[in-house]
Write a protein that holds these residues in place. Structure first.
Motif, short mmCIF file in Angstrom:
data_model
loop_
_atom_site.label_atom_id
_atom_site.label_comp_id
_atom_site.label_asym_id
_atom_site.label_seq_id
_atom_site.Cartn_x
_atom_site.Cartn_y
_atom_site.Cartn_z
N GLY A 1 0.79 -1.23 0.00
CA GLY A 1 0.00 0.00 0.00
C GLY A 1 0.81 1.27 0.00
O GLY A 1 0.25 2.36 -0.13
N GLY A 2 2.12 1.16 0.16
CA GLY A 2 2.94 2.37 0.17
C GLY A 2 2.74 3.18 1.44
O GLY A 2 2.30 2.66 2.47
N LEU A 3 3.03 4.48 1.36
CA LEU A 3 2.99 5.35 2.54
C LEU A 3 1.82 6.32 2.51
O LEU A 3 1.75 7.22 3.34
CB LEU A 3 4.30 6.13 2.66
N THR B 1 -1.82 5.50 -8.41
CA THR B 1 -0.84 4.53 -8.89
C THR B 1 0.51 4.81 -8.25
O THR B 1 0.99 5.94 -8.23
CB THR B 1 -0.71 4.59 -10.43
N GLN B 2 1.12 3.75 -7.69
CA GLN B 2 2.44 3.89 -7.06
C GLN B 2 3.41 2.87 -7.67
O GLN B 2 3.06 1.70 -7.79
CB GLN B 2 2.34 3.64 -5.55
N ASP C 1 -2.56 -4.65 3.35
CA ASP C 1 -3.11 -6.00 3.43
C ASP C 1 -2.04 -7.05 3.71
O ASP C 1 -2.33 -8.10 4.28
CB ASP C 1 -3.83 -6.35 2.12
N ASN C 2 -0.82 -6.79 3.25
CA ASN C 2 0.28 -7.74 3.46
C ASN C 2 1.42 -7.05 4.21
O ASN C 2 1.73 -5.89 3.95
CB ASN C 2 0.81 -8.24 2.11
N GLN C 3 2.03 -7.81 5.14
CA GLN C 3 3.08 -7.20 5.97
C GLN C 3 4.20 -8.21 6.22
O GLN C 3 3.94 -9.32 6.68
CB GLN C 3 2.54 -6.76 7.33
N HIS C 4 5.43 -7.83 5.88
CA HIS C 4 6.59 -8.64 6.26
C HIS C 4 7.01 -8.27 7.68
O HIS C 4 6.98 -7.10 8.06
CB HIS C 4 7.77 -8.37 5.31
N GLU C 5 7.45 -9.25 8.45
CA GLU C 5 7.89 -9.02 9.83
C GLU C 5 9.16 -8.16 9.84
O GLU C 5 10.05 -8.33 9.02
CB GLU C 5 8.15 -10.37 10.51
N SER C 6 9.22 -7.25 10.79
CA SER C 6 10.21 -6.17 10.75
C SER C 6 11.64 -6.59 11.03
O SER C 6 12.57 -6.16 10.33
CB SER C 6 9.80 -5.06 11.72
N VAL C 7 11.88 -7.41 12.04
CA VAL C 7 13.26 -7.72 12.43
C VAL C 7 13.94 -8.59 11.38
O VAL C 7 15.07 -8.30 10.95
CB VAL C 7 13.31 -8.40 13.82
N SER C 8 13.27 -9.63 10.94
CA SER C 8 13.88 -10.50 9.92
C SER C 8 14.04 -9.74 8.60
O SER C 8 15.03 -9.92 7.89
CB SER C 8 13.05 -11.77 9.72
N PHE C 9 13.09 -8.87 8.28
CA PHE C 9 13.19 -8.09 7.06
C PHE C 9 14.35 -7.10 7.15
O PHE C 9 15.10 -6.90 6.18
CB PHE C 9 11.88 -7.34 6.80
N SER C 10 14.53 -6.50 8.32
CA SER C 10 15.67 -5.58 8.53
C SER C 10 16.98 -6.31 8.30
O SER C 10 17.89 -5.78 7.64
CB SER C 10 15.62 -5.00 9.94
N HIS C 11 17.09 -7.50 8.85
CA HIS C 11 18.32 -8.28 8.68
C HIS C 11 18.54 -8.60 7.20
O HIS C 11 19.68 -8.54 6.70
CB HIS C 11 18.25 -9.57 9.51
N GLY C 12 17.46 -8.91 6.48
CA GLY C 12 17.58 -9.19 5.06
C GLY C 12 18.12 -8.00 4.27
O GLY C 12 18.93 -8.17 3.36
#
Length: 370
Positions: free
Chosen positions: A19-21, A27-28, A65-76
């Motif tokens: 969804g962006g910010l 359109t984004q 609607d969709n969300q990646h988990e923050s800590v593991s995503f940060s590490h990625g």
């Protein structure tokens, strides 16, 4: 307010949720995928950004609607960059300080000191109810967050750490290995309530505030720093801003108008109702978004209010004005992230650095003549 020879720094919101910010159907060219975010992180690093801030959501809402988990995503993201520091958002409640301290200390070693934490006290009760987590009343959520931060600091800096709090307890605990960063991993927090500001003045390294005018920001910053001084503490300030930089002011304003015209009205109103309910439970009876209009709420954290919308020169001048009232960092959102981050690095940031030099020269002249 201005720190001698200290450059203002920049962070960007990581779009690790869909969804962006903006809560808009415009359109984004922004995507929540890992592949897109790796390209964005690498572009931001090359464009002069110092930090990236991941978001934490456990449930869908307001277009995300969709969300990646923050800590593991940060590490990625850290694994694919070289200099960028990534701030992982963490909610006390779902996370316990023992797990967070261990998890982040390990990432700190794996990335040579490039992880940070944003402690999010929470404002959306429905999210906590959905996952069966306790929902203390407003000011108690900041009591819990402050205990959380005190425990992190203790675990990261002491051996045989003990703590007896309302929400967390430790007994003779030693974390090994401790983080590489000294004295500890950087700790960020947000919020605009009295409880949030008071917590920042006692324990946080950084305080994020919602977007606002320079005048209103100065009031908040002066308040926090006066309180911090009384506590023998120092806190840096970051402000949220949605940046629309275009070659002409007309182009930039047209983009803003299109975002608002295509707002998801149902989602914006639902967001507004939830924030008003949360704000009513504060000591002062209002929260972050009490004075926000419909247009303001189209961007989650009042980013339009900061008014970084216009030509590169206009935006550069406004950012240096923010610095003059005590802002240390601009937390940036964009419509089309990769292209606009690169445009910012090429067109806006060099102007900011030129203006900072001139500002410093003027301060030096004033100091000599005083």
């Amino acid at each position: 307010m201005i720190q001698p020879n200290q450059k203002i720094t920049f962070a960007y919101w990581v779009p690790n949720v869909s969804g962006g910010l903006v809560v808009s159907n415009i359109t984004q060219r922004t995507d929540w995928s890992y592949e897109y975010n790796v390209r964005l992180a690498q572009a931001a690093e090359k464009s002069g950004f110092d930090y990236a801030l991941t978001q934490i959501r456990f449930t869908a809402g307001y277009g995300a609607d969709n969300q990646h988990e923050s800590v593991s995503f940060s590490h990625g993201l850290l694994a694919k960059t070289e200099k960028l520091k990534v701030i992982a958002a963490i909610l006390p409640g779902p996370w316990k300080p023992a797990l967070a301290a261990k998890q982040l200390a390990t990432i700190d070693h794996l990335t040579e000191g490039r992880i940070a934490i944003n402690v999010v006290s929470g404002w959306f009760r429905g999210e906590f109810d959905a996952i069966g987590e306790e929902w203390p009343e407003h000011d108690q959520r900041y009591v819990r967050s402050e205990e959380f931060i005190r425990c992190l600091k203790g675990v990261w800096t002491e051996d045989h750490f003990s703590f007896e709090g309302k929400y967390y307890q430790f007994k003779d605990y030693s974390l090994k290995p401790k983080p590489m960063q000294k004295p500890h991993i950087e700790i960020f927090q947000g919020g605009s309530s009295r409880a949030a500001r008071d917590m920042a003045s006692r324990v946080s390294d950084w305080y994020f505030t919602n977007g606002n005018t320079t005048e209103e920001l100065k009031k908040q910053i002066d308040d926090i720093r006066e309180k911090a001084k009384l506590n023998g503490h120092k806190v840096k300030i970051g402000v949220n801003a949605f940046i629309i930089a275009r070659d002409t002011e007309e182009e930039a304003q047209a983009v803003l108008q299109e975002i608002v015209d295509k707002a998801n009205i149902q989602a914006v109103n639902a967001f507004g109702n939830a924030t008003r309910e949360a704000g009513a439970s504060t000591t002062e009876g209002e929260g972050n978004w009490a004075k926000s209009t419909f247009e303001d709420l189209v961007q989650y954290n009042d980013g339009f209010k900061t008014n970084l919308i216009g030509t590169p020169q206009q935006i550069a001048e406004r950012i240096v004005a923010l610095k003059s009232v005590g802002v240390d960092l601009v937390l940036s959102g964009f419509l089309h992230f990769i292209e606009e981050v690169e445009y910012f690095g090429q067109k806006v940031l060099p102007l900011i650095r030129e203006l900072e030099v001139k500002q410093q020269q003027q301060l030096t002249i004033q100091a000599k003549s005083a």
